[in-house]
Design a protein around this motif. Structure first.
Motif, mmCIF file in Angstrom:
data_model
loop_
_atom_site.group_PDB
_atom_site.id
_atom_site.type_symbol
_atom_site.label_atom_id
_atom_site.label_comp_id
_atom_site.label_asym_id
_atom_site.label_seq_id
_atom_site.Cartn_x
_atom_site.Cartn_y
_atom_site.Cartn_z
ATOM 1 N N PHE B 17 17.775 3.812 -36.451
ATOM 2 C CA PHE B 17 16.575 3.194 -37.029
ATOM 3 C C PHE B 17 15.935 2.257 -36.002
ATOM 4 O O PHE B 17 14.730 2.286 -35.762
ATOM 5 N N LEU B 18 16.779 1.475 -35.372
ATOM 6 C CA LEU B 18 16.297 0.564 -34.328
ATOM 7 C C LEU B 18 15.696 1.365 -33.170
ATOM 8 O O LEU B 18 14.627 1.041 -32.653
ATOM 9 N N GLY B 19 16.390 2.434 -32.796
ATOM 10 C CA GLY B 19 15.888 3.280 -31.711
ATOM 11 C C GLY B 19 14.528 3.858 -32.051
ATOM 12 O O GLY B 19 13.620 3.893 -31.217
ATOM 13 N N SER B 20 14.371 4.282 -33.303
ATOM 14 C CA SER B 20 13.103 4.855 -33.737
ATOM 15 C C SER B 20 11.981 3.828 -33.620
ATOM 16 O O SER B 20 10.854 4.158 -33.274
ATOM 17 N N LEU B 21 12.311 2.562 -33.898
ATOM 18 C CA LEU B 21 11.303 1.505 -33.793
ATOM 19 C C LEU B 21 10.896 1.262 -32.347
ATOM 20 O O LEU B 21 9.788 0.814 -32.064
ATOM 21 N N LEU B 22 11.818 1.544 -31.425
ATOM 22 C CA LEU B 22 11.571 1.182 -30.030
ATOM 23 C C LEU B 22 10.985 2.320 -29.207
ATOM 24 O O LEU B 22 10.602 2.121 -28.066
ATOM 25 N N VAL B 23 10.907 3.526 -29.772
ATOM 26 C CA VAL B 23 10.385 4.660 -29.010
ATOM 27 C C VAL B 23 8.957 4.962 -29.438
ATOM 28 O O VAL B 23 8.671 5.061 -30.625
ATOM 29 N N GLY B 24 8.087 5.087 -28.473
ATOM 30 C CA GLY B 24 6.706 5.435 -28.808
ATOM 31 C C GLY B 24 5.878 5.570 -27.552
ATOM 32 O O GLY B 24 6.331 5.190 -26.476
ATOM 33 N N PRO B 25 4.681 6.132 -27.697
ATOM 34 C CA PRO B 25 3.847 6.347 -26.515
ATOM 35 C C PRO B 25 3.430 5.045 -25.831
ATOM 36 O O PRO B 25 3.180 5.033 -24.622
ATOM 37 N N ALA B 26 3.324 3.960 -26.604
ATOM 38 C CA ALA B 26 2.973 2.689 -25.979
ATOM 39 C C ALA B 26 4.260 2.027 -25.499
ATOM 40 O O ALA B 26 5.169 1.782 -26.278
ATOM 41 N N ALA B 27 4.350 1.769 -24.197
ATOM 42 C CA ALA B 27 5.559 1.159 -23.647
ATOM 43 C C ALA B 27 5.555 -0.328 -23.982
ATOM 44 O O ALA B 27 4.776 -1.100 -23.430
ATOM 45 N N LEU B 28 6.424 -0.701 -24.902
ATOM 46 C CA LEU B 28 6.511 -2.109 -25.291
ATOM 47 C C LEU B 28 7.897 -2.616 -24.943
ATOM 48 O O LEU B 28 8.865 -1.883 -25.049
ATOM 49 N N GLY B 29 7.967 -3.898 -24.548
ATOM 50 C CA GLY B 29 9.260 -4.475 -24.222
ATOM 51 C C GLY B 29 10.111 -4.630 -25.463
ATOM 52 O O GLY B 29 9.594 -4.693 -26.579
ATOM 53 N N LEU B 30 11.424 -4.663 -25.268
ATOM 54 C CA LEU B 30 12.361 -4.760 -26.391
ATOM 55 C C LEU B 30 12.130 -6.022 -27.212
ATOM 56 O O LEU B 30 11.898 -5.970 -28.422
ATOM 57 N N GLY B 31 12.179 -7.179 -26.519
ATOM 58 C CA GLY B 31 12.019 -8.452 -27.218
ATOM 59 C C GLY B 31 10.650 -8.570 -27.852
ATOM 60 O O GLY B 31 10.501 -8.973 -29.000
ATOM 61 N N GLU B 32 9.660 -8.160 -27.074
ATOM 62 C CA GLU B 32 8.278 -8.235 -27.535
ATOM 63 C C GLU B 32 8.091 -7.459 -28.833
ATOM 64 O O GLU B 32 7.511 -7.951 -29.810
ATOM 65 N N SER B 33 8.635 -6.216 -28.843
ATOM 66 C CA SER B 33 8.399 -5.406 -30.036
ATOM 67 C C SER B 33 9.149 -5.949 -31.236
ATOM 68 O O SER B 33 8.643 -5.924 -32.347
ATOM 69 N N LEU B 34 10.360 -6.450 -31.032
ATOM 70 C CA LEU B 34 11.112 -6.953 -32.184
ATOM 71 C C LEU B 34 10.483 -8.230 -32.732
ATOM 72 O O LEU B 34 10.458 -8.449 -33.938
ATOM 73 N N ARG B 35 9.963 -9.066 -31.829
ATOM 74 C CA ARG B 35 9.249 -10.263 -32.293
ATOM 75 C C ARG B 35 8.012 -9.860 -33.082
ATOM 76 O O ARG B 35 7.713 -10.421 -34.123
ATOM 77 N N ALA B 36 7.296 -8.836 -32.549
ATOM 78 C CA ALA B 36 6.051 -8.404 -33.192
ATOM 79 C C ALA B 36 6.315 -7.863 -34.585
ATOM 80 O O ALA B 36 5.479 -7.951 -35.469
ATOM 81 N N LEU B 37 7.529 -7.318 -34.766
ATOM 82 C CA LEU B 37 7.874 -6.714 -36.051
ATOM 83 C C LEU B 37 7.862 -7.741 -37.171
ATOM 84 O O LEU B 37 7.538 -7.433 -38.312
ATOM 85 N N VAL B 38 8.227 -8.986 -36.842
ATOM 86 C CA VAL B 38 8.304 -10.007 -37.887
ATOM 87 C C VAL B 38 7.132 -10.981 -37.823
ATOM 88 O O VAL B 38 7.041 -11.880 -38.645
ATOM 89 N N ALA B 39 6.239 -10.795 -36.840
ATOM 90 C CA ALA B 39 5.093 -11.690 -36.739
ATOM 91 C C ALA B 39 4.231 -11.518 -37.981
ATOM 92 O O ALA B 39 4.106 -10.429 -38.522
ATOM 93 N N GLY B 40 3.652 -12.597 -38.437
ATOM 94 C CA GLY B 40 2.822 -12.489 -39.641
ATOM 95 C C GLY B 40 1.574 -13.327 -39.525
ATOM 96 O O GLY B 40 1.378 -14.047 -38.541
#
Lengths: 280, 330
Positions: B17-40
């Motif tokens: 599930f985590l891997g699925s969140l981190l794979v995509g055409p837009a190259a996003l950093g690990l920390g950046e994407s996880l922070r963005a996930l909870v940003a509101g």
């Protein structure tokens, strides 16, 4: 047409490929007949509309069915006055054209079969820049034997385009987004229309732009086409919740920028008004 | 039963599930994407939008669709006492796709939010009921597979017909999606369509564990143990219809998950259907999440269909099963 004549015509058509095989290039190799063509059939949406604008009365026998579709065509009413075909070799051939206008993306098999049957087919390339618009207007005018009309249409377009050019203080970032996530790059008619209206296109090259990358390019405006009736997954991407605040659906009618027609000027004017609104 | 199986599977699913969140055409950093996930609220920038509106629904749907298919496969195999039962092979997915396509093309889906899952559920329900009636718990593998072939061929043909007749020029090219399935560019709206349906199906199927266990002893023995076979049948049919209907309505028909997963896990949990149900749900989720990650890694810009990968894994497996069956019958 009597039944027996229709039947013999159909038989001749059925046999025609065999005959064409037996006597290759029966007529295909001949030079274009002298004088303007008398019976023209167009099987491409863009050549349909140019021919309707430029042909002499009675010269254009049939256009494609798409010319009557108000979504794709800028001249659906004018197309009602013409016969239509669905672009199949059989129906085109039965109208005994001496010139068929096709696009380079028209079904290859149709174009080739028509040529083997000895019909003169002229293919016009897709218009990819504002410059090409006038060029194609003149080309169709020449093919129809009406170069003066072609020149007049092209000159009017070029004058109208020059009148629309203006300086803008700021170019808002915009994206063109179509079904299946396709975008129009800068080197395309749509891209040049966008630029002429004072926008900066976020996509450099056209093709598929994944939704994620579109969002990361931070466009201020996403211009999408109008959805077709019925449902499709291809168009669902345009209604994605992440795009909704940015999206302007149908800011431009699809018909106005698929072909190099006078309608392009309307598209630029309308987008220009949108630009003034967004840049404020 | 091996006690470590369920926690290990859960761990695997969490990782995928985590891997699925981190794979995509837009190259996003690990920390950046996880922070963005909870940003509101005000901090929702473009990265947050990508993570929350594009990748999260995709990962959630992978989880839900996979669990629905794995669970349905295990329940069907238990109920029909037939190792070849699977929502894809017996035509349930194809029929659910037909229902979904009809709801979409008639405009019902746009008119009412529940119409899409309801129509998919109805399509799936009719096909499961039909196959269960024809093959039944006593029916052999042959009747099951033949009934399945007939139902899926008919449903696929009608789906293609409806899409070909659609006024939408894009609809016809989506026949592939409805037959192969994909999670590309799905949104939270799709999660809300699928989740309640799949949840309901899972609840119904979870109640069948004891009955399926008893059924392994034969129908008469099961009835002697106090299992109401009619009720069991109803729960399996309705549960599979809801789960597969919900999954197919948003992701198309993904095949072979319900076949492969229960087979892989059966040796690990022992031959008890009740134990196999939760394990297969987790296993199915892992398989679909993994396939969806692979799809994005192999051809990032092509929208490769999920069913392509599951069939590449599943079809040889299916042949192997038939081979073993043949050897046993000979």
């Amino acid at each position: 047409m009597s039944v027996s004549r229709a039947a013999s015509r159909a038989l001749a058509l059925a046999l025609a490929p065999c005959l064409a095989l037996a006597a290759p290039a029966a007529g295909a190799g001949e030079a274009a007949p002298p004088g303007p063509p008398a019976r023209v059939v167009s099987i491409n949406l863009c050549t349909d509309q140019l021919a309707m604008l430029l042909a002499a009365p009675g010269q254009l026998v049939a256009v494609s069915y798409l010319a009557r579709d108000p979504r794709a065509s800028t001249m659906p009413d004018a197309a009602m006055a013409h016969d239509i075909t669905y672009g199949q070799a059989e129906e085109v051939f039965l109208r005994r054209p001496d010139l068929v206008l096709a696009g380079t993306y028209t079904t290859r098999a149709t174009v080739e079969l028509l040529r083997r049957l000895g019909v003169r087919v002229e293919e016009l390339p897709v218009v990819e820049s504002l410059q090409d618009v006038g060029t194609q207007m003149r080309a169709v005018g020449r093919l129809l034997g009406r170069p003066a009309e072609g020149e007049r249409l092209a000159a009017a377009f070029e004058a109208g385009l020059a009148a629309l050019r203006r300086e803008v203080a700021r170019r808002p970032r915009a994206a063109l987004y179509y079904a299946n996530g396709w975008t129009g790059g800068r080197a395309s008619l749509a891209g040049e229309i966008l630029a002429a209206a004072g926008f900066a296109n976020v996509a450099e090259a056209g093709g598929i732009l994944p939704l994620e990358q579109l969002l990361l390019a931070r466009p201020e405006l996403v211009i999408t086409g109008e959805p077709y009736p019925g449902a499709s997954r291809a168009e669902e991407i345009l209604a994605h919740p992440a795009l909704l605040p940015l999206r302007r659906e149908g800011a431009i009618a699809d018909a106005e920028w698929v072909c190099g027609l006078p309608g392009v000027l309307k598209a630029i004017a309308r987008l220009g008004a949108l630009q003034a609104e967004v840049a404020r | 039963m091996n006690r470590a199986v369920l926690p290990l599977l859960a761990l695997l699913v969490a990782g995928l599930f985590l891997g699925s969140l981190l794979v995509g055409p837009a190259a996003l950093g690990l920390g950046e994407s996880l922070r963005a996930l909870v940003a509101g609220g005000q901090e929702r920038d473009a990265v947050a939008l990508v993570m929350q509106e594009v990748r999260l629904p995709r990962a959630l749907l992978g989880l839900l669709v996979g669990a629905a298919l794995g669970l349905s496969g295990a329940a069907l195999q238990g109920f029909l006492r037939n190792p070849l039962a699977e929502p894809g092979l017996i035509g349930t997915s194809a029929s659910a796709a037909l229902g979904a396509v009809i709801a979409l093309q008639t405009g019902l889906a746009a008119a009412h939010a529940l119409a899409l899952p309801a129509a998919a559920l109805a399509g799936a329900g009719v096909s499961v009921a039909l196959v269960a009636a024809i093959a039944g718990p006593r029916g052999g593998a042959l009747t099951l597979i033949l009934a399945g072939i007939a139902v899926s061929a008919l449903a696929a043909a009608l789906t293609a017909l409806v899409l070909n007749l659609s006024p939408n020029p894009f609809a016809a090219s989506e026949i592939v999606f409805w037959m192969m399935g994909s999670l590309a560019d799905r949104s939270m709206l799709h999660v809300w369509v699928a989740a309640p349906c799949i949840g309901l199906g899972a609840l119904l199927l979870a109640t069948t564990g004891r009955g399926l266990d008893a059924l392994t002893l034969g129908e008469d023995a099961a009835e002697a143990l106090g299992v109401n076979l009619a009720r069991l049948r109803l729960a399996v049919v309705a549960g599979v219809a809801a789960a597969v209907g919900g999954a197919t309505a948003v992701a198309g028909a993904v095949g072979f998950v319900g076949l492969v997963v229960p087979h892989l896990l059966r040796p690990l949990v022992g031959a008890r259907p009740a134990a196999l149900l939760p394990a297969s749900a987790l296993g199915g989720a892992a398989m679909v999440l993994a396939a969806d990650i692979a799809v994005r890694l192999i051809a990032p810009d092509r929208d490769l269909k999920l069913g392509v990968l599951t069939a590449i894994v599943g079809a040889p497996f299916f042949l192997h099963l038939i081979w073993r069956l043949r050897a046993r019958l000979a």
